[in-house]
Design a protein around this motif. Structure first.
Motif, short mmCIF file in Angstrom:
data_model
loop_
_atom_site.label_atom_id
_atom_site.label_comp_id
_atom_site.label_asym_id
_atom_site.label_seq_id
_atom_site.Cartn_x
_atom_site.Cartn_y
_atom_site.Cartn_z
N VAL A 1 35.70 49.94 41.16
CA VAL A 1 35.95 50.49 39.82
C VAL A 1 37.15 51.43 39.84
N TRP A 2 37.18 52.34 40.84
CA TRP A 2 38.32 53.25 40.94
C TRP A 2 39.61 52.49 41.22
N VAL A 3 39.52 51.47 42.06
CA VAL A 3 40.70 50.66 42.37
C VAL A 3 41.17 49.91 41.12
N ALA A 4 40.23 49.48 40.28
CA ALA A 4 40.59 48.75 39.06
C ALA A 4 41.51 49.57 38.17
N GLY A 5 41.41 50.89 38.27
CA GLY A 5 42.28 51.76 37.49
C GLY A 5 43.75 51.66 37.90
N LEU A 6 44.00 51.06 39.09
CA LEU A 6 45.37 50.87 39.56
C LEU A 6 45.97 49.56 39.05
N GLY A 7 45.15 48.73 38.37
CA GLY A 7 45.66 47.48 37.79
C GLY A 7 45.01 46.25 38.39
N PRO A 8 45.23 45.07 37.78
CA PRO A 8 44.60 43.82 38.25
C PRO A 8 45.07 43.40 39.64
N GLU B 1 27.64 41.07 29.35
CA GLU B 1 28.87 41.63 28.78
C GLU B 1 29.01 43.11 29.12
N TYR B 2 27.90 43.82 29.09
CA TYR B 2 27.94 45.25 29.41
C TYR B 2 28.18 45.46 30.90
N MET B 3 27.66 44.57 31.74
CA MET B 3 27.84 44.68 33.18
C MET B 3 29.31 44.45 33.56
N ALA B 4 29.97 43.55 32.84
CA ALA B 4 31.37 43.23 33.15
C ALA B 4 32.33 44.34 32.76
N ILE B 5 31.92 45.20 31.86
CA ILE B 5 32.81 46.27 31.38
C ILE B 5 33.25 47.19 32.51
N ILE B 6 32.42 47.37 33.52
CA ILE B 6 32.76 48.32 34.58
C ILE B 6 34.03 47.89 35.33
N PHE B 7 34.35 46.59 35.29
CA PHE B 7 35.58 46.11 35.94
C PHE B 7 36.71 45.85 34.95
N THR B 8 36.40 45.94 33.66
CA THR B 8 37.40 45.59 32.65
C THR B 8 37.60 46.70 31.63
#
Length: 486
Positions: free
Chosen positions: A50-57, A366-373
């Motif tokens: 999740v933290w890494v996702a903040g750096l981009g895809p 859908e709610y579970m996927a939000i943590i990565f998107t």
């Protein structure tokens, strides 16, 4: 032959008494702490992503590319740990404590040897392997993330092995404690190590000072490594300072001992092989997915979805792990009635939990996927990730039988059977994915193929394990009680 259930020298612990007691109670008392520990560990891995996702895809995809290599690393440690756990449980069932102690020490020696080889190999060849996997533009992110982890290979491997040794003697509570501590530390350190200004970059707050090291991908890896080091130090304290474990790591058992090493490796090598096969196939799967309509985004979707699936599989992994020492101790004590009870009970328990979790996933995907998107740069992945999550979760009830089957194979020392089942399940996934990417070309079609092969593989393993248990119960396969004594 030692007297089953009697601990030599009058030594015993609550964990050992649990293993040798009621099999249903033993499975529960072993599995529940393992579930809690795995939840903490999975939350650790999830929040890391999740933290890494903040750096981009690209950064998120890099985690997906590195994970199979990291899985090979963990596979070495897990294999030796499972082999040692199985052998130790059988020695405990026979009341043979010296052999249990020797097995534990030999597993440490074997792991150090294998760990050094693995560390050097991964550090030397990480870049060409990642490039061969299709990392492409994400290669620098991959190397930044992988290098710190590979440098500390031995710490990761020994940490996993010591956790297995604790579970082998029924002390799964202690293993759980170390997993929770490592997870909490990593969750706290991750954003501090990754970002240069945690409050500003993540929360949009100006607090008058900047908190963070700004290490990016490397920061995520170093935070995880530091957390594992602290966890490992705690276990060293229990074994070498407090000295209140049933298993004792004695220096006189350091020299390699052929019979003991064979006993460990006949389960350990196939168990390591299983994870290596899964890792290699994951690498090839990443390459196949890149060829689909989703491209490199498909790797980010696939790896992130499987992080969630792995969380849903925690009950399977926990109960499957718990039955190894429980079945192993019963097998060593020649209590085949207890083996049957533990086997059937574990399958039923897993099945009920998996059906409930699948239903929850279908409703809340859908709610579970939000943590990565959650970020603007990854929000476009949400729709495909939701579809992927709903599809892939469908195999979980069938996997109940498969996981307990693997636990039975490992408990009685038939690691080769477990490896064959894993190879069939993953190999057929690769074949179906290759066919579907050529004939259909869509990412979702590949996921349907994966689910179908997971179901088929679980059924094959389940039927095979049932036949083995019947053979054991009828006396067709006896416990090697005398042959392994030294």
């Amino acid at each position: 032959m030692k007297n089953p259930g009697v601990c030599l020298g009058g030594e015993s612990t609550k964990g050992v008494e649990t293993l040798l007691g009621n099999p249903k109670r033993a499975v529960l008392l072993m599995a529940l702490p393992m579930m809690v520990g795995m939840v903490a560990q999975s939350a650790n891995n999830l929040i890391d992503a999740v933290w890494v996702a903040g750096l981009g895809p690209d950064a998120l995809a890099a985690v997906g590319f590195v994970f199979p290599l990291f899985f090979i690393l963990i596979g070495i440690g897990n294999g030796v740990g499972v082999g040692a756990s199985s052998a130790i449980a059988r020695h405990i069932g026979r009341g043979d404590k010296p052999s249990a102690d020797r097995t534990a020490m030999q597993s440490v020696v074997l792991l150090i040897i294998g760990g050094i080889i693995g560390m050097v190999s991964l550090l030397l060849f990480q870049r060409p392997m990642l490039e061969a996997m299709g990392a492409g533009d994400t290669i620098e992110y991959c190397v930044q993330y992988a290098t710190p982890v590979f440098i500390c290979t031995l710490i990761f491997l020994l940490n996993g092995l010591f956790s297995n040794l604790l579970r082998a003697e029924g002390a799964s509570n202690r293993s759980m404690i170390t997993q929770i501590i490592a997870a909490v530390i990593n969750i706290i350190l991750d954003p501090i190590f990754i970002y240069g200004d945690v409050f500003g970059e993540i929360f949009g707050m100006d607090v008058g000072f900047k908190l963070g090291l700004g290490m990016g991908m490397a920061g995520a890896a170093w935070a995880t490594t530091l957390a594992v080091v602290i966890s490992f130090v705690i276990m060293l304290y229990w074994y070498f300072i407090k000295k209140d474990t049933y298993i004792k790591l004695r220096t006189r058992y350091i020299p390699l001992h052929k019979e003991t090493d064979v006993d460990i490796l006949k389960v350990g090598l196939p168990a390591s092989g299983e994870l290596v096969v899964i890792s290699i196939i994951s690498m090839v799967m990443n390459f196949i997915i890149v060829l689909s309509d989703e491209g490199t985004n498909g790797v980010a979707i696939y790896s992130s979805t499987w992080r969630l699936i792995n969380i849903l599989m925690i009950p399977l992994m926990s109960i499957g792990g718990a039955v190894v020492p429980v079945l192993g101790a019963a097998y060593g004590a020649r209590r085949f009635d207890k083996m049957n009870v533990a086997y059937v009970y574990s399958i039923k328990f897993c099945l009920v939990l998996m059906v409930v979790l699948v239903l929850i996933t279908e409703v809340f995907a859908e709610y579970m996927a939000i943590i990565f998107t959650y970020s603007d740069s990854t929000s476009a992945l949400r729709g495909s990730m939701v579809d992927c999550l709903r599809i892939t979760s469908l195999f979980l009830p069938f996997a109940s039988w498969g996981f307990i089957a693997v636990g039975l194979f490992q408990a009685v020392g038939k690691g080769g059977s477990s490896f064959i089942c894993t190879f069939i399940r993953n190999g057929t996934q690769l074949i179906s994915s290759g066919i579907l990417v050529v004939t259909v070309g869509t990412f979702i079609s590949i996921m349907w193929g994966v689910v179908a092969m997971e179901i088929l593989g679980s059924i094959i393993a389940g039927v095979w394990s049932y036949m083995l248990l019947r053979s054991i119960s009828k006396g067709g396969m006896s416990s090697p009680s005398e042959s392994s004594e030294t």
